[in-house]
Design an enzyme around this catalytic site. Structure first.
Site, PDB file in Angstrom:
ATOM      1  N   ASP A 157       8.195   1.061   0.555  1.00 16.01           N
ATOM      2  CA  ASP A 157       8.339   1.447   1.965  1.00 16.01           C
ATOM      3  C   ASP A 157       8.004   0.304   2.921  1.00 16.01           C
ATOM      4  OD1 ASP A 157       5.683   1.662   1.182  1.00 16.01           O
ATOM      5  OD2 ASP A 157       5.287   3.545   2.227  1.00 16.01           O
ATOM      6  N   LYS A 190      -2.482   7.019  -3.988  1.00 10.77           N
ATOM      7  CA  LYS A 190      -2.468   8.103  -2.990  1.00 10.77           C
ATOM      8  C   LYS A 190      -2.645   9.491  -3.596  1.00 10.77           C
ATOM      9  CE  LYS A 190       1.436   6.332  -1.434  1.00 10.77           C
ATOM     10  NZ  LYS A 190       2.552   5.802  -0.646  1.00 10.77           N
TER      11      LYS A 190
HETATM   12  C1  GLC Z   1       0.133   2.855  -1.311  1.00  9.18           C
HETATM   13  C2  GLC Z   1       1.183   2.369  -2.307  1.00  9.18           C
HETATM   14  C3  GLC Z   1       2.083   1.331  -1.665  1.00  9.18           C
HETATM   15  C4  GLC Z   1       2.655   1.875  -0.362  1.00  9.18           C
HETATM   16  C5  GLC Z   1       1.533   2.360   0.561  1.00  9.18           C
HETATM   17  C6  GLC Z   1       2.045   2.950   1.841  1.00  9.18           C
HETATM   18  O1  GLC Z   1      -0.692   1.789  -0.989  1.00  9.18           O
HETATM   19  O2  GLC Z   1       0.542   1.813  -3.441  1.00  9.18           O
HETATM   20  O3  GLC Z   1       3.124   0.963  -2.539  1.00  9.18           O
HETATM   21  O4  GLC Z   1       3.403   0.880   0.269  1.00  9.18           O
HETATM   22  O5  GLC Z   1       0.758   3.318  -0.120  1.00  9.18           O
HETATM   23  O6  GLC Z   1       2.854   4.070   1.608  1.00  9.18           O
END
Ligand code: GLC
Length: 399
Positions: free
Chosen positions: A124, A89
Site C-alpha cells: 500500500d 497488524k
Molecule cells: C504494516 C504492514 C505494511 C503496511 C503497513 C500499512 O506495517 O507490514 O506492509 O504497509 O502496515 O498498512
C-alpha cells in the site's frame, strides 16, 4: 487489502497525464477472518471482487488486469508475485507465510469464472507513492498512517546491497517498501513504556513490528485502555474508584476513533468525553479523571505523530532530500485530530528548518485512495510492457 478494510476499485487511466477515474466499493475485513483459515480469506476477497465486478463492470473487455495492493511485508522476485514474509497488524492465518499470495487469490478468482488476472502486486505504501507521484511530480515518499504504519520511496539499485549479485544498472530506480513498522524489533533504540511491552507480549507476533506497535491506529486505543486499567488497579492513583470496570478490561475493545472523539471534545468541561465513557464503558467520571483522560489521549496521539515524523526524516536524510511532497493515506492521517500538525511540527524540529521558513520544504499531503490508484498504474504499466514484449520482472505462467 488493508488491515481493516478491503477496497475493490475500477480505475480508468485516460490519455491525459495525471488524470484518473475511480469507482470503488469498500468492504470490512471480518474480524474472524484475521485469524481464520487461508482459504476463507481468499474466498472472501474473491467474493468481494465478484460482487463488485458483476455490479460495476458491464462492458466485455476481455481479461481485466488487477493490481493487488497487499499491505503486508512480501518478498518480490517478480511484479506479479509476492511471498508473505510475516503477517502484521493482528493477522494470524496459517499456511500463507512463506508462500506466494498471487496464485492463492488467482485460484479463488478463477473458481468464480471471472475474467481477471493479477498483473501486479504492490504494498500500500508503494501504491501511495506511485499514485501521488502520478498526480504530483514533487512526491518522493509514500506513507500509510492507518491500522499499520509504513513508507516507501525510490532507491537507485546501486545502493541496494542485497541486489548486488544481479549486476543491474546501478542507476535504475526501484521502489523500496521500508517496512519501518519493524524498526527496532531488537528494542535497542525506542524508549518503551510498560504498556508497549504488554501490547507486544500479548500480540500474535511478540518481538515484531516494535515501532508500529507504538504509532499505528490498531494499537492507540489499546495503549489508552491499558493505561486506564493500570491507573485503576494501582492503589496509589485510584481512578474510577469503586466502579466496575469490566468493559474496560476487554482487550482491543477501544479503537483509535475513541481517542479521536476525546481529542475532539470541544467543551471546556469535557462533557462529550464524560458521555462517551458512560455510554461505551459504563464508567462515571469526575472532572479530574476527565482531564487525565484527555491528557492521556494527547500524549498517545502526539507520541504517534512525532515518532512517525522520525521515519519520514530518516528517509529524507538518507536520500538527502531537501524538499518534496510526501503522499500520505490511512485513517490516522485522515481522521485523527491534530496528527498532521503534530507530525509537521516534529519534522520541522528534526530537520531544523529556520524558524522564519514560510512554507515547510518537506510537506506531508493527503493522497486519499492512493494505494488503489497506484496499483492500477503499476498494473497498466506492466501490461504495456508485456504488450511491448518486455517481460523483465514478470513471472511467466506456470507450465
Ligand atoms: C504494516 C504492514 C505494511 C503496511 C503497513 C500499512 O506495517 O507490514 O506492509 O504497509 O502496515 O498498512
Amino acid at each position: 487489502m488493508g488491515g481493516t478494510n478491503l477496497r475493490v476499485c475500477e480505475i480508468t487511466l485516460p490519455e491525459e497525464k495525471s488524470e484518473f477515474d475511480i469507482i470503488q466499493s469498500k468492504y470490512r475485513m471480518p474480524e474472524e477472518l484475521k485469524t481464520g483459515k487461508s482459504e476463507e480469506l481468499w474466498e472472501y476477497i474473491a467474493d468481494c471482487v465478484q460482487q463488485f465486478f458483476e455490479f460495476h463492470h458491464e462492458e466485455e473487455t476481455g481479461v481485466v488486469p488487477l493490481g493487488f495492493t497487499f499491505s503486508y511485508p512480501a518478498t518480490q522476485n517478480y511484479i506479479n508475485h509476492g511471498i508473505l514474509q510475516t503477517w502484521t497488524k493482528g493477522f494470524d492465518i496459517e499456511g500463507v507465510e512463506g508462500h506466494d499470495v498471487v496464485p492463492m487469490l488467482e485460484d479463488a478468482i478463477a473458481k468464480r469464472g471471472l475474467p481477471i488476472k493479477v498483473s501486479a502486486l504492490i504494498n500500500d505504501t508503494t501504491g501511495t507513492l506511485i499514485a501521488s507521484a502520478y498526480t504530483d511530480i514533487s512526491t518522493k515518499i509514500g506513507c500509510i498512517f492507518g491500522t499499520g504504519c509504513n513508507a516507501a520511496y525510490m532507491e537507485n539499485v546501486g545502493s541496494i546491497p542485497k541486489l548486488a549479485h544481479l549486476k543491474l544498472d546501478p542507476d535504475t530506480s526501484m521502489a523500496i517498501n521500508c517496512e519501518w513498522g519493524a524498526f527496532d524489533n531488537e528494542h535497542l533504540v525506542l524508549p518503551r513504556t510498560a504498556y508497549d511491552v504488554k501490547i507486544d507480549r500479548d500480540s500474535p507476533r511478540p518481538g515484531q513490528q516494535a515501532f508500529e506497535k507504538m504509532v499505528a491506529g490498531l494499537y492507540l486505543g489499546e495503549i489508552f485502555r491499558l493505561v486506564l486499567v493500570d491507573l485503576h488497579d494501582n492503589n496509589e492513583v485510584n481512578i474510577f474508584e469503586g466502579q466496575n470496570i469490566e468493559r474496560l478490561r476487554k482487550p482491543y475493545s477501544l479503537d483509535a476513533s475513541f481517542l479521536s472523539s476525546i481529542e475532539e471534545d470541544p467543551y471546556e468541561n469535557l462533557s462529550e468525553t464524560q458521555d462517551l465513557l458512560l455510554k461505551y464503558l459504563d464508567i462515571n467520571t469526575n472532572r479530574s479523571e476527565l482531564e487525565l483522560i484527555r491528557r492521556l489521549t494527547e500524549l498517545i496521539g502526539t507520541r504517534a505523530a512525532r515518532l512517525s515524523a522520525c521515519g519520514i526524516a530518516a528517509i529524507c536524510k538518507k536520500k538527502n532530500i531537501k524538499s518534496c511532497h510526501v503522499g500520505a493515506d490511512g485513517s490516522v492521517f485522515n481522521k485523527y485530530p491534530h496528527f498532521k500538525e503534530r507530525n509537521a511540527a516534529a519534522l520541522r524540529e528534526i530537520l531544523d528548518w529556520p524558524s522564519d521558513t514560510r512554507k515547510d520544504p518537506i510537506e506531508v499531503v493527503a493522497s486519499e485512495d492512493g494505494s488503489g490508484v497506484g496499483a492500477a498504474v503499476i498494473a497498466a504499466l506492466t501490461n504495456q510492457r508485456i504488450r511491448d514484449g518486455n517481460l523483465a520482472g514478470v513471472k511467466p505462467p506456470a507450465a
